[in-house]
Write an enzyme that holds these catalytic residues in place. Sequence first.
Site, short mmCIF file in Angstrom:
data_model
loop_
_atom_site.label_atom_id
_atom_site.label_comp_id
_atom_site.label_asym_id
_atom_site.label_seq_id
_atom_site.Cartn_x
_atom_site.Cartn_y
_atom_site.Cartn_z
N ASP A 65 0.90 -1.07 0.20
CA ASP A 65 -0.03 -0.12 0.05
C ASP A 65 0.85 1.25 -0.06
OD1 ASP A 65 -2.04 1.68 0.20
OD2 ASP A 65 -2.33 1.67 2.26
N LYS A 101 1.58 7.98 0.42
CA LYS A 101 2.21 8.09 1.83
C LYS A 101 3.28 8.59 2.04
CE LYS A 101 -0.05 3.73 3.31
NZ LYS A 101 -0.90 4.21 4.38
N ASP A 131 0.44 -4.88 4.73
CA ASP A 131 -1.11 -4.39 4.72
C ASP A 131 -1.98 -5.55 4.28
OD1 ASP A 131 -2.74 -2.36 5.45
OD2 ASP A 131 -2.84 -1.41 3.24
N GLU A 137 -7.93 2.78 1.02
CA GLU A 137 -8.29 1.65 -0.16
C GLU A 137 -8.80 0.11 0.51
OE1 GLU A 137 -5.32 -0.12 1.78
OE2 GLU A 137 -5.45 2.24 1.35
N ARG A 195 -10.90 -0.49 2.84
CA ARG A 195 -12.35 -0.53 2.91
C ARG A 195 -13.14 -0.84 1.76
NH1 ARG A 195 -12.55 5.02 5.68
NH2 ARG A 195 -10.42 4.26 6.50
#
Length: 502
Positions: free
Chosen positions: A273, A280, A291, A352, A354
């Site tokens: 991620d 990020k 992740d 992302e 969810r």
Amino acid sequence: MEIYVKTIDIIKAKADAVAVGVFEGEKKPAGDLAAIDKAFDGAVAGLMRRGEIKGKAGEVNYIHSLGRIAAGGVLIAGLGKKKELTADKIRSAAAVACRSLISKKNKSVAINTLAAGSSVKIEDAARAITEGAILGVYNFRVHKSKKDGNNNTELKKLTLAGVGRGDTKKAKRACEEGKITAEAACLARDMVNQPSNHMTPADMAEIAKKVAEDNCLELTIFEKEDMQKMEMGALLGVDQGSCQPPKFIILKYMGGGGKDIELALVGKGITFDSGGISLKPSNKMEEMKTDMAGGASVIAAISAIARLKLAINVVAIVPAVENLPGGKAFKPGDVLKAMNGKTIEIISTDAEGRLILADALCYANKLKAKRIVDVATLTGACVVALGYITTGVMGNNQKLIDGILAAGKETGEYMWQLPMFEEYKELNKSDVADIKNAGSGGAGTISAGQFLSEFVGKTFWAHLDIAGTSYSSKESGYTRKGATGVPVRSLVSLAAALSKKK
């Protein structure tokens, strides 16, 4: 690791070393420690009088036997206060003891039950010692090109010694169960510790295939074209920026008879991620290989459920994708449509997890699962709220949540329920779609839970946010630095409890 249960006295146990416990505040050796002290001509009692052996939890003292007992050495493990002893403290003591002993090149260890004189049942102690030993000596050295000294020593044999003849059968059964659950947690650790170039969606699918083959599970892997046909627009939106093809993994265990799915375990499988377009910060971005810990957890849990032959029907569902920026990546402001037709405004491409869970939850509902538990490294807000010690739990059914909390208490995997009041749904309201993927106004963990609730309908459902608990920056008890394997053992415990209530 081979596990044995024997009635033999600890001083006669043939092993490289033996381990025994001592309680904090004890003035003189008792039980097995008294027998060792006698063999050592009172040396242990002397160390206790001088305060070198205090019995504090986590404390270890090692004494070479010099031929006075069958084993080459004795490790005395602190258990803390007797009235405060729990199975989890035994689990930690066993982990620390075994880790300390392998640092001294010991490959076989005999350990007493560590529970003598306490309220902990023999079967609970046996299970805890087995789990603690396996989890405590775990190492991830797959990519090490050189041997690294003591860290390369492995514990080959563990003997639980001094078990009463009437307790042998239940102690053996508990050790077998502990071995299965601990090995499952280690499988999850292995998956999460792998760098993302060695744990792509395809790699996760290959591990699921091996788990299926080893445990006679039904395996289905949907490819991108299948997801398109099922209109999994939320999941496919996240996938757009990556060149790695997505995989939708389904493992099914039908141990309960009939065709109804009694428990669906859904795990977030973001194999890396970056945050996507909502990139990020670079600091610690390497940890974003973890992740997919939720996905690893449910794959590992169903492997243990199958090995234990639990009388329950369980399905594990893992949407596995990467979240990367690129010319085709989804963007803030985009609108995606989930499998159930609900539209989602994208506020942040770093929210992302969810999105892929939304379609996975819809699929679990399509299977008509009676209960759904999803597991995800979902929000940094959960770390802010609960730190790195406790998993956040939310859901729409208190009975299911209570079962999860009870499982966490049993396994020593701390969990805490967060509120899901209707008012929190306001945080996810969108002006251009049915819902937006990032809430506003705080309560980030709860707004994420409320987002997920939109895709479970009336099915009993619970959500576990393991953002803080799936990975540890330090070693403590049976937790090693790196992936923790949380909440594999709790998921197995939950399934076991449900199987008994049928």
